[in-house]
Enzyme design. Structure first.
Site, PDB file in Angstrom:
ATOM      1  N   ARG A  73      83.765  93.906  60.514  1.00 47.40           N
ATOM      2  CA  ARG A  73      83.051  94.885  59.687  1.00 47.40           C
ATOM      3  C   ARG A  73      81.824  94.215  59.072  1.00 47.40           C
ATOM      4  NH1 ARG A  73      88.539  95.337  58.198  1.00 47.40           N
ATOM      5  NH2 ARG A  73      89.501  97.359  58.700  1.00 47.40           N
TER       6      ARG A  73
ATOM      7  N   LYS B 166      90.275  94.208  54.400  1.00 43.45           N
ATOM      8  CA  LYS B 166      90.651  95.082  53.291  1.00 43.45           C
ATOM      9  C   LYS B 166      91.892  94.540  52.592  1.00 43.45           C
ATOM     10  CE  LYS B 166      88.623  99.293  55.200  1.00 43.45           C
ATOM     11  NZ  LYS B 166      88.837 100.662  55.657  1.00 43.45           N
TER      12      LYS B 166
ATOM     13  N   HIS C  73      78.639  99.790  62.059  1.00 46.65           N
ATOM     14  CA  HIS C  73      80.023 100.082  62.449  1.00 46.65           C
ATOM     15  C   HIS C  73      80.113 100.451  63.926  1.00 46.65           C
ATOM     16  CE1 HIS C  73      83.737  99.999  60.227  1.00 46.65           C
ATOM     17  NE2 HIS C  73      84.188 101.043  60.889  1.00 46.65           N
TER      18      HIS C  73
ATOM     19  N   ARG D 213      81.240  97.645  65.986  1.00 45.10           N
ATOM     20  CA  ARG D 213      82.706  97.454  65.889  1.00 45.10           C
ATOM     21  C   ARG D 213      83.422  98.411  66.847  1.00 45.10           C
ATOM     22  NH1 ARG D 213      86.908  95.844  62.310  1.00 45.10           N
ATOM     23  NH2 ARG D 213      88.360  97.477  61.682  1.00 45.10           N
TER      24      ARG D 213
ATOM     25  N   HIS E 145      93.674  96.377  61.874  1.00 45.48           N
ATOM     26  CA  HIS E 145      94.374  97.640  61.642  1.00 45.48           C
ATOM     27  C   HIS E 145      95.847  97.369  61.337  1.00 45.48           C
ATOM     28  CE1 HIS E 145      91.291 100.076  64.227  1.00 45.48           C
ATOM     29  NE2 HIS E 145      90.829  99.747  63.037  1.00 45.48           N
TER      30      HIS E 145
ATOM     31  N   TYR F  13      90.561 104.897  70.010  1.00 51.19           N
ATOM     32  CA  TYR F  13      89.734 104.317  71.066  1.00 51.19           C
ATOM     33  C   TYR F  13      90.231 104.689  72.462  1.00 51.19           C
ATOM     34  CZ  TYR F  13      87.692 101.765  67.237  1.00 51.19           C
ATOM     35  OH  TYR F  13      87.064 101.462  66.055  1.00 51.19           O
TER      36      TYR F  13
END
Length: 294
Positions: A142, A166, A237, A240, A263, A272
């Site tokens: 990111r 995150k 993004h 990514r 994730h 995806y």
């Protein structure tokens, strides 16, 4: 309510260990909500006040995604007030978020990515830009993670980068040989000249001698895309998304892709497969010899 908002923001940042970007988003949402309440002279918030605020957001043409995020910010704030026994009832309890249409992520095709990365560096800034783009596309990092990277986070001997995502969750992602060589040359030969006397451990340095910002990276990206004649509207993004989609198209395991992206849930990564399936369908329609009616 200003003091309560300030206490809540400190709470989510320190105790919940949310990222600085999430903290700023919550803060912005709650300040906007508080400004609305002040304008309407609302002292005690009820469910109808929340509904009126949502109506106001629709009237000023806020996107459904933005409204949904603001509702979450407000709801979690009132959950906190209940936890602290400041209020007895959460006025958001029966408020529903708008249903969001699932949209497929934007990606660049491989030809566009190769065009974007086709930089012949001549200056320190050129080497920095090429290193940033190679790392973005090479790891799916990111942009917030990219600009937070410190020199010790990149292992140029074993070809991997340590990323804090995150919730400050750490993950290790391999770096391809091309990206490693570019980054190595940038760090060893050009990074120091960009510092201009400042001291920082950040890998990527702005033209002012300090750590690169997200906004600064976006400006660099737009400039390079324009120079390369890429007219597609895309953001950091998008690199990514392109990383994940191209890996999947070349046969990579979905769970491995999810781990590299950071994730927690495989369902997040599964979007995806839809992008990849669209590509397969288009290739079939374009290239299968029996698909054309003569």
């Amino acid at each position: 309510m200003k003091k309560e908002i300030e206490n809540y923001i400190n709470y989510v940042y320190i105790e919940k260990k949310l990222s600085n970007n999430t903290k700023l988003a919550y803060e912005k949402d709650l300040i906007s909500f508080n400004d609305y309440l002040n304008d309407k002279n609302i002292k005690s918030v009820a469910s109808n006040d929340i509904k009126s605020y949502i109506k106001h957001l629709n009237e000023i043409n806020e996107k459904d995604k933005t409204i949904a995020r603001k509702i979450v910010s407000i709801r979690t704030f009132f959950d906190y007030l209940m936890k602290e026994k400041i209020i007895d009832v959460n006025p958001c309890e029966k408020i529903e978020s708008p249903k969001l249409r699932k949209t497929l992520p934007k990606t660049l095709n491989e030809e566009e990515v190769n065009k974007l990365l086709d930089i012949t560096p001549k200056t320190a800034l050129d080497w920095r830009n090429k290193a940033m783009l190679e790392l973005m596309y090479g790891t799916g990092i990111r942009v917030s993670e990219l600009v937070s990277l410190e020199v010790n986070d990149i292992n140029l001997t074993d070809n991997y980068v340590r990323i804090f995502g995150k919730g400050k969750k750490e993950r290790i992602v391999p770096i391809n040989d091309i990206a490693t060589n570019v980054i190595k040359k940038y760090i060893n030969e050009y990074r120091f000249s960009l510092l201009k006397g400042y001291l920082t451990d950040k890998v990527f340095i702005s033209s002012y001698g300090k750590g690169m910002t997200r906004q600064g990276f976006f400006k660099v990206l737009k400039k390079i895309a324009k120079e390369k004649g890429i007219k597609k509207d895309f953001s950091p993004h998008t690199l990514r998304h392109s990383f994940a989609t191209h890996l999947l198209e070349h046969g990579a395991d979905l769970r491995a892709i999810g781990e590299m992206l950071g994730h927690e849930n495989i369902k997040t990564t599964q979007i995806y497969t839809h992008v990849s399936n669209n590509k397969v369908k288009k290739d079939y329609e374009d290239f299968h010899p029996r698909n054309k009616i003569v």
